[in-house]
Design a protein around this motif. Sequence first.
Motif, PDB file in Angstrom:
ATOM      1  N   LEU A  58       0.832  -1.202   0.000  1.00  0.00           N
ATOM      2  CA  LEU A  58       0.000   0.000   0.000  1.00  0.00           C
ATOM      3  C   LEU A  58       0.868   1.254   0.000  1.00  0.00           C
ATOM      4  O   LEU A  58       1.918   1.305   0.637  1.00  0.00           O
ATOM      5  CB  LEU A  58      -0.913   0.000   1.220  1.00  0.00           C
ATOM      6  N   THR A  59       0.376   2.281  -0.703  1.00  0.00           N
ATOM      7  CA  THR A  59       1.102   3.550  -0.799  1.00  0.00           C
ATOM      8  C   THR A  59       0.490   4.648   0.054  1.00  0.00           C
ATOM      9  O   THR A  59       1.136   5.653   0.342  1.00  0.00           O
ATOM     10  CB  THR A  59       1.127   4.029  -2.257  1.00  0.00           C
ATOM     11  N   GLY A  60      -0.790   4.482   0.425  1.00  0.00           N
ATOM     12  CA  GLY A  60      -1.489   5.536   1.153  1.00  0.00           C
ATOM     13  C   GLY A  60      -2.379   6.386   0.275  1.00  0.00           C
ATOM     14  O   GLY A  60      -3.175   7.193   0.770  1.00  0.00           O
ATOM     15  N   ASN A  61      -2.276   6.222  -1.051  1.00  0.00           N
ATOM     16  CA  ASN A  61      -3.154   6.930  -1.979  1.00  0.00           C
ATOM     17  C   ASN A  61      -4.338   6.029  -2.300  1.00  0.00           C
ATOM     18  O   ASN A  61      -4.169   4.941  -2.859  1.00  0.00           O
ATOM     19  CB  ASN A  61      -2.392   7.293  -3.257  1.00  0.00           C
ATOM     20  N   GLU A  62      -5.544   6.467  -1.951  1.00  0.00           N
ATOM     21  CA  GLU A  62      -6.715   5.605  -2.040  1.00  0.00           C
ATOM     22  C   GLU A  62      -6.960   5.082  -3.450  1.00  0.00           C
ATOM     23  O   GLU A  62      -7.175   3.880  -3.650  1.00  0.00           O
ATOM     24  CB  GLU A  62      -7.951   6.355  -1.543  1.00  0.00           C
ATOM     25  N   VAL A  63      -6.906   5.949  -4.448  1.00  0.00           N
ATOM     26  CA  VAL A  63      -7.201   5.533  -5.815  1.00  0.00           C
ATOM     27  C   VAL A  63      -6.114   4.598  -6.336  1.00  0.00           C
ATOM     28  O   VAL A  63      -6.393   3.545  -6.922  1.00  0.00           O
ATOM     29  CB  VAL A  63      -7.348   6.763  -6.732  1.00  0.00           C
ATOM     30  N   ASP A  64      -4.854   4.972  -6.112  1.00  0.00           N
ATOM     31  CA  ASP A  64      -3.749   4.134  -6.581  1.00  0.00           C
ATOM     32  C   ASP A  64      -3.772   2.761  -5.920  1.00  0.00           C
ATOM     33  O   ASP A  64      -3.562   1.728  -6.571  1.00  0.00           O
ATOM     34  CB  ASP A  64      -2.410   4.815  -6.310  1.00  0.00           C
ATOM     35  N   ASP A  65      -4.026   2.752  -4.603  1.00  0.00           N
ATOM     36  CA  ASP A  65      -4.035   1.474  -3.884  1.00  0.00           C
ATOM     37  C   ASP A  65      -5.154   0.570  -4.388  1.00  0.00           C
ATOM     38  O   ASP A  65      -4.978  -0.658  -4.512  1.00  0.00           O
ATOM     39  CB  ASP A  65      -4.178   1.712  -2.380  1.00  0.00           C
ATOM     40  N   ARG A  66      -6.314   1.145  -4.683  1.00  0.00           N
ATOM     41  CA  ARG A  66      -7.416   0.325  -5.200  1.00  0.00           C
ATOM     42  C   ARG A  66      -7.018  -0.316  -6.525  1.00  0.00           C
ATOM     43  O   ARG A  66      -7.283  -1.502  -6.761  1.00  0.00           O
ATOM     44  CB  ARG A  66      -8.671   1.177  -5.369  1.00  0.00           C
ATOM     45  N   GLN A  67      -6.380   0.436  -7.393  1.00  0.00           N
ATOM     46  CA  GLN A  67      -5.971  -0.102  -8.681  1.00  0.00           C
ATOM     47  C   GLN A  67      -4.910  -1.195  -8.521  1.00  0.00           C
ATOM     48  O   GLN A  67      -4.907  -2.194  -9.239  1.00  0.00           O
ATOM     49  CB  GLN A  67      -5.448   1.021  -9.581  1.00  0.00           C
ATOM     50  N   ARG A  68      -4.007  -1.017  -7.559  1.00  0.00           N
ATOM     51  CA  ARG A  68      -2.979  -2.015  -7.317  1.00  0.00           C
ATOM     52  C   ARG A  68      -3.590  -3.324  -6.811  1.00  0.00           C
ATOM     53  O   ARG A  68      -3.160  -4.418  -7.183  1.00  0.00           O
ATOM     54  CB  ARG A  68      -1.954  -1.478  -6.316  1.00  0.00           C
ATOM     55  N   MET A  69      -4.597  -3.215  -5.965  1.00  0.00           N
ATOM     56  CA  MET A  69      -5.266  -4.414  -5.467  1.00  0.00           C
ATOM     57  C   MET A  69      -6.010  -5.128  -6.584  1.00  0.00           C
ATOM     58  O   MET A  69      -5.966  -6.362  -6.695  1.00  0.00           O
ATOM     59  CB  MET A  69      -6.218  -4.043  -4.319  1.00  0.00           C
ATOM     60  N   LEU A  70      -6.699  -4.373  -7.426  1.00  0.00           N
ATOM     61  CA  LEU A  70      -7.415  -4.976  -8.541  1.00  0.00           C
ATOM     62  C   LEU A  70      -6.451  -5.655  -9.502  1.00  0.00           C
ATOM     63  O   LEU A  70      -6.735  -6.747 -10.023  1.00  0.00           O
ATOM     64  CB  LEU A  70      -8.226  -3.902  -9.278  1.00  0.00           C
ATOM     65  N   ALA A  71      -5.300  -5.033  -9.722  1.00  0.00           N
ATOM     66  CA  ALA A  71      -4.321  -5.605 -10.642  1.00  0.00           C
ATOM     67  C   ALA A  71      -3.708  -6.882 -10.100  1.00  0.00           C
ATOM     68  O   ALA A  71      -3.293  -7.765 -10.873  1.00  0.00           O
ATOM     69  CB  ALA A  71      -3.225  -4.581 -10.925  1.00  0.00           C
ATOM     70  N   ALA A  72      -3.636  -7.018  -8.767  1.00  0.00           N
ATOM     71  CA  ALA A  72      -3.027  -8.207  -8.162  1.00  0.00           C
ATOM     72  C   ALA A  72      -3.931  -9.426  -8.242  1.00  0.00           C
ATOM     73  O   ALA A  72      -3.451 -10.568  -8.190  1.00  0.00           O
ATOM     74  CB  ALA A  72      -2.683  -7.924  -6.702  1.00  0.00           C
ATOM     75  N   ALA A  73      -5.234  -9.218  -8.379  1.00  0.00           N
ATOM     76  CA  ALA A  73      -6.176 -10.336  -8.400  1.00  0.00           C
ATOM     77  C   ALA A  73      -6.185 -11.000  -9.773  1.00  0.00           C
ATOM     78  O   ALA A  73      -6.227 -10.311 -10.797  1.00  0.00           O
ATOM     79  CB  ALA A  73      -7.576  -9.843  -8.043  1.00  0.00           C
ATOM     80  N   PRO A  74      -6.153 -12.342  -9.839  1.00  0.00           N
ATOM     81  CA  PRO A  74      -6.189 -13.034 -11.125  1.00  0.00           C
ATOM     82  C   PRO A  74      -7.511 -12.847 -11.868  1.00  0.00           C
ATOM     83  O   PRO A  74      -7.598 -13.094 -13.067  1.00  0.00           O
ATOM     84  CB  PRO A  74      -5.981 -14.503 -10.746  1.00  0.00           C
ATOM     85  N   GLY A  75      -8.541 -12.447 -11.160  1.00  0.00           N
ATOM     86  CA  GLY A  75      -9.864 -12.239 -11.746  1.00  0.00           C
ATOM     87  C   GLY A  75     -10.675 -11.350 -10.824  1.00  0.00           C
ATOM     88  O   GLY A  75     -10.120 -10.670  -9.945  1.00  0.00           O
ATOM     89  N   PRO A  76     -11.989 -11.349 -10.964  1.00  0.00           N
ATOM     90  CA  PRO A  76     -12.825 -10.517 -10.086  1.00  0.00           C
ATOM     91  C   PRO A  76     -12.671 -10.920  -8.620  1.00  0.00           C
ATOM     92  O   PRO A  76     -12.490 -12.095  -8.293  1.00  0.00           O
ATOM     93  CB  PRO A  76     -14.243 -10.809 -10.589  1.00  0.00           C
ATOM     94  N   ILE A  77     -12.746  -9.921  -7.739  1.00  0.00           N
ATOM     95  CA  ILE A  77     -12.683 -10.165  -6.299  1.00  0.00           C
ATOM     96  C   ILE A  77     -14.101 -10.380  -5.795  1.00  0.00           C
ATOM     97  O   ILE A  77     -14.946  -9.486  -5.872  1.00  0.00           O
ATOM     98  CB  ILE A  77     -11.997  -8.990  -5.580  1.00  0.00           C
ATOM     99  N   ASP A  78     -14.368 -11.560  -5.300  1.00  0.00           N
ATOM    100  CA  ASP A  78     -15.731 -11.939  -4.912  1.00  0.00           C
ATOM    101  C   ASP A  78     -16.121 -11.425  -3.537  1.00  0.00           C
ATOM    102  O   ASP A  78     -17.289 -11.107  -3.286  1.00  0.00           O
ATOM    103  CB  ASP A  78     -15.866 -13.464  -4.929  1.00  0.00           C
ATOM    104  N   CYS A  79     -15.149 -11.382  -2.631  1.00  0.00           N
ATOM    105  CA  CYS A  79     -15.468 -11.049  -1.234  1.00  0.00           C
ATOM    106  C   CYS A  79     -14.301 -10.300  -0.608  1.00  0.00           C
ATOM    107  O   CYS A  79     -13.148 -10.716  -0.751  1.00  0.00           O
ATOM    108  CB  CYS A  79     -15.766 -12.330  -0.456  1.00  0.00           C
ATOM    109  N   VAL A  80     -14.601  -9.196   0.061  1.00  0.00           N
ATOM    110  CA  VAL A  80     -13.591  -8.388   0.753  1.00  0.00           C
ATOM    111  C   VAL A  80     -13.874  -8.415   2.247  1.00  0.00           C
ATOM    112  O   VAL A  80     -15.033  -8.250   2.671  1.00  0.00           O
ATOM    113  CB  VAL A  80     -13.604  -6.929   0.258  1.00  0.00           C
ATOM    114  N   MET A  81     -12.832  -8.637   3.040  1.00  0.00           N
ATOM    115  CA  MET A  81     -12.957  -8.506   4.489  1.00  0.00           C
ATOM    116  C   MET A  81     -12.075  -7.371   4.965  1.00  0.00           C
ATOM    117  O   MET A  81     -10.889  -7.326   4.661  1.00  0.00           O
ATOM    118  CB  MET A  81     -12.545  -9.799   5.203  1.00  0.00           C
ATOM    119  N   ASP A  82     -12.662  -6.444   5.723  1.00  0.00           N
ATOM    120  CA  ASP A  82     -11.860  -5.430   6.408  1.00  0.00           C
ATOM    121  C   ASP A  82     -11.746  -5.828   7.873  1.00  0.00           C
ATOM    122  O   ASP A  82     -12.756  -5.994   8.562  1.00  0.00           O
ATOM    123  CB  ASP A  82     -12.502  -4.043   6.317  1.00  0.00           C
ATOM    124  N   ILE A  83     -10.487  -5.980   8.320  1.00  0.00           N
ATOM    125  CA  ILE A  83     -10.245  -6.353   9.714  1.00  0.00           C
ATOM    126  C   ILE A  83      -9.083  -5.516  10.240  1.00  0.00           C
ATOM    127  O   ILE A  83      -8.205  -5.981  10.963  1.00  0.00           O
ATOM    128  CB  ILE A  83     -10.041  -7.884   9.834  1.00  0.00           C
TER     129      ILE A  83
END
Length: 360
Positions: free
Chosen positions: A224-249
């Motif tokens: 994570l970089t701390g930039n909300e938009v950039d971090d979201r794109q980085r997470m999406l790019a890391a997933a092999p496909g659609p992300i079905d379920c997100v847990m915030d803990i």
Amino acid sequence: MKAAVLKSFGSALAIEDIPEPVLGTGEIIVDVAASRVLPYSNEVFSGKRQYLLDLPVVPGPGAIGRVHAVGPDATHLTPGDWVYCDPTVRSRDNVLAPDITLQGLSAGGDGGLRLQKYFRDGAWAERMRLPTENAIALGPIAPDEAASWCAMGTCLVPYGGWVAANLRPGETALVSGATGNFGSAAVAVALAMGAPWVVAPGRNEAMLADLVHRFGDRVRPVKLTGNEVDDRQRMLAAAPGPIDCVMDIMPPSVTTATARAAAMTVRRNGRVVLMGGVGMLGGAGLDLPYPWIMRNCITIHGVWMYPREAIPRMIGLVRAGLLDLAGFDVTAFPLARANEAVAHAAANGGPFRMTVLKPS
């Protein structure tokens, strides 16, 4: 019997003799073999976390132990049986919306505080009393395995979230807070439940690398970089496909922007589970966009702890070898060194590290 007692917020635990628990109908008394010391116990005991906890109290949420005595309503458990002592105590007079107290840790509102007046003392004592339904049979274990089985308490919390969101085999999950104590367990549990990939965002590169070392390329780390938009794109790019379920803990110290960046990676018709402490110390709300939730048919689950039936299911995951509790690095302390254990837990609360007290 000997116990660790918190008499006032900000004070050290007192190790002293207290009366033995007295058995009542609907209750079980357990000889405590081992109990977790949460990494943030020091924040609870100092008052920083502002948990509802009526003092004085014997802390200790949950334990592994052996049945000492049972009430007349117990028909399966007998003295000597190994049990998991579930700290999630629910009131029995409201099936749809029971009040909850976490025995030895915190109450969930005014009703939980009333429940805490009776089921107040936790597991940091030689014996503890708990409701009959909160003692769940483990089956035979060796005494030196009790400390490792305490990891059940860490894994059950995220398991409750995955169960609520109906995480299914073959679905991709994302854990916001993956480098923390509960977040790393959420990664392990999701993989045990059949997730082919788990996206694991975090700031600590060493801890992200440890997750990959443990589980291989099924874990997809994201720095994570701390930039909300950039971090979201980085997470999406890391997933092999659609992300079905997100847990915030995430813990209370994390900003809502970090939680929102992760939540909004979920696919259309996806599910988001909120289990962390974000916002508990004040600050801005999560502010998820109404049109995004509505038009993408997003389901959001707020989950505190887990349903009772999750416990025997998790025992099954462990017994089947799908979830390896031996992967936790355990440091054990005797009851007399409870204050040292609290300090150690605060300084060593990373992934798959566990501090336990052994009162017996």
